[in-house]
Motif scaffolding. Structure first.
Motif, short mmCIF file in Angstrom:
data_model
loop_
_atom_site.label_atom_id
_atom_site.label_comp_id
_atom_site.label_asym_id
_atom_site.label_seq_id
_atom_site.Cartn_x
_atom_site.Cartn_y
_atom_site.Cartn_z
N GLN A 188 -5.85 -6.78 -1.61
CA GLN A 188 -6.15 -5.49 -0.99
C GLN A 188 -4.97 -4.55 -1.12
OE1 GLN A 188 -7.45 -6.21 3.07
NE2 GLN A 188 -8.78 -7.90 2.43
N VAL A 189 -3.77 -5.08 -0.91
CA VAL A 189 -2.56 -4.26 -1.08
C VAL A 189 -2.40 -3.85 -2.53
CG1 VAL A 189 -0.04 -4.29 -0.96
CG2 VAL A 189 -1.40 -5.25 0.92
N PHE A 190 -2.53 -4.82 -3.43
CA PHE A 190 -2.39 -4.56 -4.86
C PHE A 190 -3.31 -3.42 -5.31
CE2 PHE A 190 -3.31 -5.05 -9.31
CZ PHE A 190 -2.17 -5.58 -9.89
N GLY A 191 -4.55 -3.46 -4.86
CA GLY A 191 -5.54 -2.49 -5.31
C GLY A 191 -5.25 -1.06 -4.89
N GLN A 192 -4.34 -0.87 -3.92
CA GLN A 192 -4.02 0.47 -3.45
C GLN A 192 -2.64 0.96 -3.89
OE1 GLN A 192 -5.67 1.11 0.81
NE2 GLN A 192 -5.42 -1.11 0.62
N SER B 187 2.94 11.55 -4.79
CA SER B 187 3.42 12.86 -4.34
C SER B 187 3.97 12.80 -2.93
CB SER B 187 2.29 13.89 -4.43
OG SER B 187 1.24 13.58 -3.52
N ALA B 188 3.55 11.78 -2.16
CA ALA B 188 4.06 11.63 -0.80
C ALA B 188 5.40 10.90 -0.78
CB ALA B 188 3.04 10.87 0.06
N ILE B 189 5.56 9.92 -1.66
CA ILE B 189 6.73 9.04 -1.61
C ILE B 189 7.86 9.49 -2.52
CG2 ILE B 189 7.51 6.68 -2.15
CD1 ILE B 189 4.80 5.69 -1.12
N ALA C 138 -0.23 13.13 5.15
CA ALA C 138 -0.96 13.29 6.42
C ALA C 138 -2.47 13.11 6.27
CB ALA C 138 -0.66 14.66 7.01
N SER C 139 -3.03 13.51 5.15
CA SER C 139 -4.49 13.43 4.99
C SER C 139 -4.94 12.18 4.24
CB SER C 139 -5.00 14.67 4.24
OG SER C 139 -4.40 14.75 2.94
N GLY C 140 -4.01 11.33 3.87
CA GLY C 140 -4.37 10.13 3.12
C GLY C 140 -4.74 8.97 4.01
N PRO C 141 -5.48 7.98 3.48
CA PRO C 141 -5.86 6.81 4.28
C PRO C 141 -4.64 6.01 4.71
CG PRO C 141 -7.09 6.94 2.22
CD PRO C 141 -5.99 7.92 2.11
N PRO C 142 -4.55 5.61 5.99
CA PRO C 142 -3.39 4.86 6.47
C PRO C 142 -3.14 3.57 5.69
CG PRO C 142 -4.74 5.62 8.30
CD PRO C 142 -5.50 5.91 7.06
N GLN C 143 -4.23 2.89 5.29
CA GLN C 143 -4.06 1.62 4.58
C GLN C 143 -3.40 1.83 3.22
OE1 GLN C 143 -6.92 2.98 5.50
NE2 GLN C 143 -8.56 2.72 3.97
N THR C 144 -3.63 3.00 2.61
CA THR C 144 -2.99 3.29 1.32
C THR C 144 -1.50 3.53 1.52
OG1 THR C 144 -5.04 4.24 0.44
CG2 THR C 144 -2.99 4.83 -0.68
N LEU C 145 -1.15 4.22 2.60
CA LEU C 145 0.27 4.44 2.91
C LEU C 145 0.96 3.11 3.16
CD1 LEU C 145 2.74 6.11 3.55
CD2 LEU C 145 1.82 6.50 5.85
N ILE C 146 0.33 2.25 3.95
CA ILE C 146 0.93 0.94 4.26
C ILE C 146 1.12 0.13 2.98
CG2 ILE C 146 0.44 -1.27 5.37
CD1 ILE C 146 -0.95 0.42 7.61
N ALA C 147 0.10 0.11 2.12
CA ALA C 147 0.20 -0.64 0.87
C ALA C 147 1.35 -0.14 0.01
CB ALA C 147 -1.11 -0.54 0.09
N ASN C 148 1.56 1.16 -0.02
CA ASN C 148 2.59 1.70 -0.88
C ASN C 148 3.99 1.60 -0.27
OD1 ASN C 148 1.54 2.93 -3.56
ND2 ASN C 148 -0.05 3.38 -2.04
N GLY D 158 4.67 -1.69 -1.47
CA GLY D 158 4.99 -1.54 -2.89
C GLY D 158 6.41 -1.05 -3.12
N LEU D 159 6.89 -0.21 -2.21
CA LEU D 159 8.27 0.26 -2.31
C LEU D 159 9.24 -0.91 -2.16
CD1 LEU D 159 10.17 2.66 -2.57
CD2 LEU D 159 9.89 3.09 -0.13
N PHE D 160 8.93 -1.82 -1.25
CA PHE D 160 9.76 -3.02 -1.09
C PHE D 160 9.72 -3.90 -2.35
CE2 PHE D 160 8.69 -2.66 3.66
CZ PHE D 160 9.86 -1.98 3.93
N SER D 161 8.51 -4.12 -2.87
CA SER D 161 8.38 -5.03 -4.01
C SER D 161 9.03 -4.47 -5.26
CB SER D 161 6.90 -5.34 -4.27
OG SER D 161 6.18 -4.21 -4.68
N GLN D 162 8.92 -3.18 -5.48
CA GLN D 162 9.56 -2.59 -6.66
C GLN D 162 11.09 -2.61 -6.51
OE1 GLN D 162 6.73 1.05 -7.10
NE2 GLN D 162 7.53 0.61 -9.13
N THR D 163 11.56 -2.38 -5.30
CA THR D 163 13.00 -2.47 -5.05
C THR D 163 13.50 -3.88 -5.33
OG1 THR D 163 12.89 -0.75 -3.35
CG2 THR D 163 14.80 -2.22 -3.30
N PHE D 164 12.75 -4.87 -4.85
CA PHE D 164 13.14 -6.28 -5.01
C PHE D 164 13.30 -6.63 -6.48
CE2 PHE D 164 12.19 -10.74 -5.66
CZ PHE D 164 12.89 -11.38 -4.65
#
Length: 369
Positions: free
Chosen positions: A71-75, A90-92, A202-212, A215-221
């Motif tokens: 589910q995380v991967f897909g977002q 564009s948010a991150i 602000a207008s994006g789905p919360p689950q997409t923000l959480i997934a990304n 993703g920020l952690f995984s790409q950093t790692f």
């Protein structure tokens, strides 16, 4: 040798040169995929709108599709096209560009790093995620837990992971999601980075923000560990570079070109098209050899020489075009601060033994005494 095994070979670069000599974009019969090895072919593939990051029939790998890691991967923005990629990016991305390097240095210096293989391991594989967690507003204790969970989660991104690793990745994804939900709900979070991300999303789905955020952690790692480790290898393999006085920024700039932590990536042809004079069909897979393109004489003069003061340095390590890594500046900043602190302790680099972590695309050394 093949283009996938090459990622963790002791010296894959002569093989990459051979591939370039045989054609910049050629079909590999045994792997049943196209291989882009020249700078021109790699640039063309990364820029082509019909070359996607996932196959249309399998947006999430089957092995994880039924679990929370899937589910995380897909977002993840890095695994999507169109609006599903542009919106979280564009948010991150803008916030990552604004992170103060002095704040990064302070966060790195606050961590205890020892001048041995164990200390280097923690500096490579735990420290960078802790820094990003702190920038988002997590406490140091939470950051340490998040770094451990991220180490488990990244297993879901690798085709080499077994059932036990994937089970751990699902559990880690669930716990990381929980930490991010609590962070977003905390009324006393004063992180400038997270505040900007939330405002732009602000207008994006919360689950997409959480997934990304995950993703920020995984790409950093993945990327930062390889940057730090390959820079240490460069100091070992090039004894003329004095470890105490070498300019770390210049060192990392050349390392990410010369021996990058990400050797290859993949693209999937969505619509029949022509690239670099080659006709490709829908459903074709392209292995994009970023590391080979970096060593192409058409991209960099004298590409096999390690030059700190290289003029007009060019590199595909952090990608290009719409999927170029938004965290390049932050990764280099964390890696630079970490290297400075580690080298200041005057470690006995010549006593370190090396082995590359198993991977189909990453080139990340792991050291032992």
């Amino acid at each position: 040798m093949d283009p996938i095994i090459a990622a963790t070979h002791a010296d894959p670069y002569p093989y990459y040169a051979q591939l370039r000599a045989e054609g910049g974009l050629a079909f590999h019969p045994r792997l049943q995929m196209w291989v882009a090895s020249s700078a021109r072919a790699v640039a063309a593939v990364l820029a082509h709108p019909d070359c996607h990051v996932r196959p249309a029939q399998e947006p999430v790998p089957r092995a994880i599709a039924d679990g929370i890691a899937g589910q995380v991967f897909g977002q993840l923005m890095r695994m999507n096209e169109g609006e599903r990629q542009r919106c979280p990016r564009s948010a991150i991305a803008p916030g990552l560009e604004l992170v103060d390097t002095r704040e990064v240095e302070a966060l790195v210096s606050a961590r205890l790093i020892t001048a041995d293989a164990a200390g280097l391991f923690n500096a490579m594989f735990r420290g960078p995620v802790c820094v990003v967690a702190a920038l988002l507003g997590f406490t140091p204790a939470q950051g340490r837990i998040i770094s451990e969970l991220t180490a488990d989660f990244v297993a879901c991104l690798s085709p080499l992971s077994g059932a036990a690793q994937l089970t751990a990745a699902h559990a880690a994804a669930e716990q990381l999601s929980g930490y991010c939900i609590e962070l977003l709900a905390a009324p006393d979070n004063h992180s400038h980075l997270l505040g900007g991300i939330r405002q732009r999303f602000a207008s994006g789905p919360p689950q997409t923000l959480i997934a990304n955020l995950i993703g920020l952690f995984s790409q950093t790692f993945e990327a930062t560990a390889g940057l730090i480790g390959n820079a240490v290898l460069a100091l070992i393999d090039h004894p003329s570079l004095p470890s105490e006085s070498t300019p770390v920024e210049a060192l990392l700039a050349e390392v990410q070109r010369f021996d990058p932590p990400v050797q290859n990536t993949r693209r999937f042809v969505a619509v029949a098209c022509e690239i670099d004079g080659v006709r490709l069909d829908a459903g074709d897979v392209i292995l994009v050899l970023l590391a080979s393109a970096n060593r192409d004489p058409q991209l960099n003069d004298n590409p096999d020489a390690f030059l700190l003061d290289r003029p007009n340095r060019r590199s595909f390590t952090f990608g290009a075009g719409r999927h170029q890594c938004p965290g390049q500046r932050l990764a280099l900043s964390i890696a630079g601060a970490t290297l400075k602190q580690f080298l200041a302790m005057k470690p006995a680099l010549d006593h370190l033994k090396r082995a590359y972590r198993p991977s189909a695309n990453g080139r990340t050394p792991q050291f032992s005494n």
